[in-house]
Design an enzyme around this catalytic site. Structure first.
Site, short mmCIF file in Angstrom:
data_model
loop_
_atom_site.label_atom_id
_atom_site.label_comp_id
_atom_site.label_asym_id
_atom_site.label_seq_id
_atom_site.Cartn_x
_atom_site.Cartn_y
_atom_site.Cartn_z
N ASP A 1 55.46 -60.89 36.26
CA ASP A 1 54.85 -60.38 37.78
C ASP A 1 55.67 -58.97 37.99
O ASP A 1 56.47 -58.63 37.19
CB ASP A 1 55.55 -61.68 38.38
N ASP B 1 56.29 -57.40 41.55
CA ASP B 1 57.16 -57.33 42.91
C ASP B 1 58.26 -58.37 42.78
O ASP B 1 57.87 -59.72 42.71
CB ASP B 1 56.17 -57.57 44.28
#
Length: 251
Positions: free
Chosen positions: A14, A16
């Site tokens: 991922d 963020d």
């Protein structure tokens, strides 16, 4: 010859909160500047924004917020405000204000050197994701980058992970996910990827049932923390990920 089913060939990250701490002082501040630019009387505080993160995808989060405040044109307004927010956020990416989480660049380099493919599966917009990756990890060849613009269903739906695994040319048994949040873990789990959670600032106290391991950092852990596997206490390395993947697949 049949490839061993437990061999780690790819790690999907991922963005963020996972590769960089971008939410509290990045996206949140950019949204607040966009509200000001559009003459809207809103300002998201640190705590409020943390609650709003339960809705994945910045534009979807914004649309739900505006609809909840009675804007009949919430979808159209959200598109406009979100575009302005992205402009502000990109300016900080270019100026170098946003940095990688400590230890993550070293991990990516080690995976690269071991010829383990690395990829991204995020709900973020391609407009800023690709720029951030180039700015922070220019020497890392991401084999696949799947963003919120590439899918029709955002996390916790597994579509982004499914696309990333397919683009990498591996099967789920050969991949590992790295996330920082409960929705991200749910997406990885639904895509049948074991998931290492390296919690970000907004998710330190969250519960992560089913995670292969949960760490507060990529760096060395407290040796007396019995919840952390011994091989991860020296920090998250390529070899530690290989062992974590093998253990998760043997369960």
């Amino acid at each position: 010859m049949t490839r061993p089913s437990h061999q780690l060939r790819a790690v999907v990250f991922d963005v963020d909160g996972t590769l960089a701490e971008t939410e509290r002082d990045g996206h949140r501040r950019a949204f607040n500047l966009a509200f000001r630019d559009h003459g809207l009387p809103y300002e998201w505080g640190v705590t409020e924004y943390g609650r709003l993160l339960a809705i994945t995808g910045g534009r979807r989060r914004l649309e739900a917020y505006l609809a909840g405040r009675g804007h009949a044109d919430a979808a159209t307004l959200a598109r406009s405000v979100h575009a302005t927010k992205t402009t502000h956020f990109l300016s900080w990416v270019h100026t170098g204000i946003l940095i990688a989480r400590p230890g993550v660049h070293e991990l990516l380099r080690e995976l690269r050197d071991r010829e383990v493919a690395v990829a991204v599966a995020t709900t973020g917009s391609r407009a800023w994701v690709t720029v951030l990756l180039d700015r922070l990890f220019r020497d890392i060849p991401f084999a696949a980058v799947v963003t919120g613009d590439d899918v029709t269903r955002l996390k916790p739906h597994p579509e982004a992970y499914g696309q990333a695994v397919a683009a990498l040319g591996v099967v789920s048994e050969e991949a590992l996910a790295v996330e920082d949040s409960p929705p991200g873990l749910q997406a990885a789990d639904r895509a049948q990827l074991p998931c290492l959670v390296v919690t970000s600032a907004y998710h330190r106290g969250a519960q992560f049932p089913g995670a292969a391991a949960v760490l507060p950092s990529y760096l060395a852990m407290d040796l007396f923390d019995a919840t952390v596997p011994t091989y991860l206490r020296g920090g998250v390395t390529a070899e530690a990920l290989r062992r974590l993947h093998a253990v998760a697949r043997s369960r």
